[in-house]
Scaffold this active site. Structure first.
Site, PDB file in Angstrom:
ATOM      1  N   GLU A   3      11.281   5.606 -10.035  1.00 46.55           N
ATOM      2  CA  GLU A   3      11.870   6.308  -8.916  1.00 46.55           C
ATOM      3  C   GLU A   3      13.392   6.327  -9.006  1.00 46.55           C
ATOM      4  OE1 GLU A   3      11.625   6.192  -4.048  1.00 46.55           O
ATOM      5  OE2 GLU A   3      11.350   4.348  -5.160  1.00 46.55           O
ATOM      6  N   GLN A  42       1.640   7.053  -0.601  1.00 38.46           N
ATOM      7  CA  GLN A  42       2.009   5.686  -0.962  1.00 38.46           C
ATOM      8  C   GLN A  42       1.830   4.727   0.211  1.00 38.46           C
ATOM      9  OE1 GLN A  42       6.237   4.330  -1.496  1.00 38.46           O
ATOM     10  NE2 GLN A  42       5.655   4.383  -3.646  1.00 38.46           N
ATOM     11  N   GLY A  43       1.114   3.653  -0.019  1.00 39.02           N
ATOM     12  CA  GLY A  43       0.932   2.638   1.015  1.00 39.02           C
ATOM     13  C   GLY A  43       1.543   1.315   0.570  1.00 39.02           C
ATOM     14  N   SER A  82       5.071  -0.091   2.102  1.00 42.57           N
ATOM     15  CA  SER A  82       5.768  -0.745   3.223  1.00 42.57           C
ATOM     16  C   SER A  82       4.826  -1.066   4.367  1.00 42.57           C
ATOM     17  CB  SER A  82       6.872   0.168   3.767  1.00 42.57           C
ATOM     18  OG  SER A  82       7.897   0.319   2.849  1.00 42.57           O
ATOM     19  N   SER A 129       4.409   9.259   3.492  1.00 44.35           N
ATOM     20  CA  SER A 129       4.532  10.722   3.552  1.00 44.35           C
ATOM     21  C   SER A 129       3.229  11.363   3.106  1.00 44.35           C
ATOM     22  CB  SER A 129       5.637  11.210   2.610  1.00 44.35           C
ATOM     23  OG  SER A 129       6.877  10.772   3.039  1.00 44.35           O
TER      24      SER A 129
END
Lengths: 384, 303, 384, 303
Positions: C246, C128-129, C131, C163
């Site tokens: 989520e 995931q990109g 933040s 991550s």
């Protein structure tokens, strides 16, 4: 860094202690909490004795009729009178700690001569007319208005949270004298005689069931312009002088009293067996440590203001935050000591528990205090 | 008019300023981070310099080569060491000055069995263990949560430290206070710089109030430490340790919260304050012990 | 109001339990935390087994290749896999819980066919990109920009807290495609191949000493326009779908794990004698009650979303606030159980204590969550 | 597809709505304040109406004249009573239904020795005391901190209430939950209306976050109460009481803080919630007992 009192201070303490030992037994019995005239007489009588013994206005400047004592001597005075169980400042509170110091700092010679001696001698009672129903934390938004009519202001509005209004001679009153100015710039400080026509006092019942406070309704009350202290529209600045006095040593007696209460709680817990519960015992131990530290913080703040020539520092908000929460924790712990008995209103600590609920609200809520600490001490930016 | 004065004297302020200068010069942030990356050994040169500055000999009589000062001065000095996260068994070596040769001068590193469960800090670097004759015992290495404080576990019961316990607790409380004051500064600085939603996060009341609470904790603890240093009273020392432990740990936690994700990185110093605070909270006097001691004192005063 | 599972649900649980009992012993040993390729292989292997047994994408809709299970069945799945000690979702997390559901909800038929099956079959890893260093709580202020050049976007910027970046095939990326639009309106969602030229991954060390996260630097990375999911500049809305997924059941396994940890703490305290300390024992008892309630709150939220047809409710923020603080309290209590031993990094709960520090920060700080609860659930006004 | 469903059923929602309507009609704010000013006696007409509505007979079998519902329904109904601060020994009378004549119908008021130290509520109004045969014993009046719950102290040890304790604790927890949910509403309403510094105080983050924390407490407690009502498990009931006591007391405190000075007045309802919450926290199962019970359950589960 020293906590040893000077010889002079030790002598001061010894003399005071001796005087308290002979004087307190002579005092008449305390009136009941609902007997307002009795309370007035009792509190003024105590003030007269202080005056005669040379203890009146200990922390006031010499030229205001005070004794010009050091903050440490004032601290000793507050500590010893509380320890000895002397009467609380009571009806003299506003006169000695709010209105008096304000007049001493900002009043004319004539105003000082008129109002200060009766406060010191225990002849006149003052009350405070600052808060309004719609101006609590945001005190400067007050709306009680004063309109100039010849040599008098005509005052209309209402005030709340006024102690001793029923028996006061004078009220230190904040009024709006310029409705068009920014809110802090249009306020003036007046000394209002409580017997003026148009003043109505209605007791305000608190959640403790008592009527320690009143609401005041002002309907075209005429206050002579000569009763204004400070310049017109400069009342906010004048008031801030008063309020910072309050922060300095207002809680000294209470910290001493809380430490005594902890001792009583320990004895009560031993008597009913709950001392054997480590959860409760350790909680009491922690509070003992906290109130010890709060006492030291008082001494710290006093010695700081002593260095700066009596100007109260910013430590007041830090102290009030720590103290008000510790005091609530103290009385919650008292309820733990009592168990179900804490539900009885006549049990020793129940009323104190109820009144402790106001500590995080009155004289600046904890939220306001945290703003003060964050913005004025830590320099954090104001929000948009 | 002369009056009792709880505030530090001019001499005490000068001492504190001097130590701050020394530590900022010799143990600034770059040194700290280099130490962290390079392993957790003690820099003997720094140790000796501390010795020369009187850090360890502070309370020894001048006749015996010491500085002849007292606990209040020691508290001020240790507070400064706590601010910069100076590593090493500072308290134990200070306590050993005058007893263990070389401790006063910073020539010897002395640790102490001041933790429970047989744990001891900096054993590999130690020339002596407080209260134990001869060379330090061997220990089994324990990976330490505080990356700058290596741990070992030693077998058997240690020496009687009761003569040192109160001073040890007080000086450890002073270290904690320094850390607590430092994390207020770190939080305030970050909150003033970091922008989110178009304004510094320090302009949000939630962040502001966290910072205010941190200052309250730190100021109350600091006052308790200074008072205990002046009176050397056992209960006041227990209160000082209890409150300073709470202030150091609580402030490091809140400082991390103010820093958000950045506080969770290794690059930030916040976690070093937290880990050291956790460690010190276990040294000399735990919270449970302090509370029981204070309860006993309360009952004694209530008789 | 019922907590009795239906026969169908009980059968589902029994089948799953039996399958876990035979399957888990066959798994290869877990790779070390630093062995990223090993972890990828391990996690994908587990996902393949789930796929073969029919458990892959349990909560995904049928037309996305999922099993269309009820939220309760998903809850049972998460509960049982955690209880049995099955591998954590690990490298499959973003694919299964973020990117996959987003593509399922918002992607074209072609995009679904390209990206969803490899996630379910355990063939491709997503990261995931979202933040950025300067866009944390204020995610929508992100500045990584994408400029259109023919049939591709040219992407430049940096991302943080990613991550599995080292071993991912794809990255779900939020980029700014219109710098002049209001911040929520100029964002697009792209699927970026991690092997594209210009992508640099640098491990990010956390305070726990581990490198669970990475920072990503993007230097003129070309991403085909066909890799955009949803309309250009509509990426914020597209993302919110993902994020609300989520919130729903992300912590189920963790609550189960925390309850198991409490049991271990009780045993450890009995073994070292600290169970006899009522302060610690009562603290553990309280936590046992709290985590019991959190488990029930999970069931409550799941049954609520079941009624609403799978749309996660607003209960997620309430749950996260309560849970993240309870989890930190749990590991502080673990340190109390251990005493000084808690200072050892190899003690059982020390690393978990360190990682618990992120719980009040990651995926929306407690401060942000309280804003959400106050404004969206309670309807309190936004500040000026 | 059928699935386990923790949410209230349609019937349960209807029951709750019906009871809310009844209570709002018969025990709105004006009645509450009139009760408060007029003394703390129980209004027998209201009590009978509660009886007719099945409040006390809710869990008795239909064959025995009851409503034939279970603990979950009782929890929902008691939550509503807690919201409006309905006074009287509701839990004790409910527990007495089917045993003490008239309790089920709301003809009898039954109290219980559910507090420590021999304290009992509403003794003057009580026709019976749970578990004690015959007419209620005499007691010495005790001025009560909760102005709507008169207290007496009775001598001697009371009957064995162990058969009632868990249900008593659960229904008391439901009352606490209702109060906790109500104080959230009161705080949010006040924060939306009261203006200071040119905006509603609810726009300040400090106030906002207090309110958010209140909702979290209340929701967690409510879920615990519902779950305990469904499972009737002893440890879940202990958790429900512990969390609901904390939510009711904590929320009343925070609600008072949100109200500022206005919350400190007798005119506000906030203090009535706080005082009743304090009282209920002492009934049936204290926090200390609940924590020990949960600890024992934890250890049992950890074997």
């Amino acid at each position: 860094m020293d906590l040893t009192y000077t010889e002079e201070e030790q002598e001061f303490r010894a003399r005071l202690r001796a005087w308290l030992a002979t004087t307190l037994p002579e005092l008449p019995p305390r009136p009941s909490p609902d007997d307002w005239p009795g309370r007035r007489a009792h509190d003024l009588g105590w003030q007269r004795r202080l005056y005669e013994a040379g203890y009146a206005g200990l922390h006031w400047p010499l030229d205001a009729g005070g004794r010009g004592a050091t903050p440490t001597q004032h601290l000793i005075f507050l500590e010893e009178t509380e320890r000895a169980g002397a009467p609380y400042v009571g009806a003299n509170f506003v006169g000695l700690l709010h209105a008096g110091p304000t007049i001493a700092a900002e009043g004319t010679a004539g105003q000082r001569a008129r109002w200060l001696p009766p406060v010191l001698r225990g002849e006149e009672v003052w009350c405070q007319g600052f808060s309004e129903p719609d101006a609590g934390s945001d005190l400067a938004s007050l709306r009680t208005r004063a309109e100039r009519d010849g040599d008098a202001y005509v005052v209309t509005g209402s005030k709340i949270w006024t102690s001793h209004a029923e028996v006061a001679d004078w009220c230190e009153l904040l009024v709006r004298t310029d409705a068009r100015a920014p809110k802090h710039r249009g306020i003036s400080w007046l000394a209002m005689p409580m017997d003026a026509p148009g003043v109505t006092v209605r007791p305000l019942r608190t959640l403790a069931g008592s009527t320690e406070f009143a609401q005041m309704f002002l309907d075209e009350v005429r206050v002579p312009v000569s009763h204004r202290v400070g310049a017109e529209n400069d009342g906010w600045r004048v008031t801030m002088v008063t309020l910072s006095f309050e922060r300095g040593t207002a809680f000294v007696g209470e910290v001493v009293a809380c430490r005594r209460t902890l001792g009583e709680l320990a004895r009560a817990a031993r008597a009913n067996g709950r001392w054997d519960d480590p959860v409760l015992r350790r909680r009491l131990g922690r509070l003992w440590g906290e109130f010890g530290a709060l006492w030291r913080l008082t001494q710290w703040n006093v010695s700081e203001s002593q260095r700066s020539g009596g100007i109260p520092g910013t430590g007041g908000s830090v102290f009030k935050l720590a103290y008000s929460h510790a005091r609530q924790e103290l009385y919650d712990t008292a309820a733990e000591v009592l168990g179900a008995r804490s539900l009885g209103l006549d049990e020793e600590w129940t009323l104190d528990r109820l009144s402790s609920l106001s500590y995080t609200i009155a004289a600046g809520t904890s939220q306001i205090q945290r703003n003060i600490v964050a913005e004025r001490i830590l320099g954090l930016p104001k929000g948009r | 008019m002369r009056a009792v004065d709880f505030q530090p004297t001019e001499d005490q302020r000068a001492l504190r300023a001097g130590v701050r200068d020394l530590l900022e010069g010799r143990y600034g942030r770059e040194v700290l981070r280099a130490d962290l990356d390079g392993g957790a050994g003690i820099d003997r040169a720094v140790w000796r310099e501390l010795g020369r500055a009187g850090f360890f000999a502070l309370r020894l009589a001048e006749a015996g080569g010491g500085v002849g000062l007292g606990l209040p001065e020691a508290a001020l000095v240790f507070e400064e060491a706590g601010r910069v996260l100076l590593p090493g068994p500072l308290v134990a070596t200070h306590l050993a000055a005058g007893t263990v040769p070389g401790a006063a001068e910073g020539e010897a590193v002395v640790t102490a069995l001041d933790l429970g469960d047989g744990l001891v800090t900096h054993l590999d670097d130690a020339d002596a263990v407080l209260g134990l004759p001869g060379t330090p015992p061997r220990g089994e290495p324990v990976r330490s949560a505080d990356p700058m404080t290596p741990l070992h576990r030693v077998a058997g019961c240690g020496p009687d430290l009761s003569a040192y316990r109160e001073t040890g607790a007080l000086l450890t409380a002073a270290l904690q206070t320094g850390s607590a004051l430092r994390t207020v500064e770190l939080a305030v600085r970050y909150a003033g710089e970091r922008e989110q939603f178009g304004q510094p996060v320090g302009a949000f009341q939630a962040v502001k109030h966290l910072c205010a609470g941190m200052l309250v904790r730190a100021e109350v603890a600091r006052t308790a430490v200074y008072a205990a240093a002046v009176t050397a009273d056992g209960a006041e020392i227990a209160a000082a340790k209890l409150l300073a432990d709470g202030a150091a740990v609580g402030n490091a936690r809140d400082c991390l919260q103010v820093h958000g994700g950045m506080g969770f990185t290794w690059e930030s110093d916040v976690h070093l304050h937290l880990k050291r605070a956790w460690l010190r909270a276990e040294q000399w006097r735990t919270a449970a012990e302090a509370e029981e001691l204070l309860a006993a004192d309360l009952m004694g005063s209530a008789r």
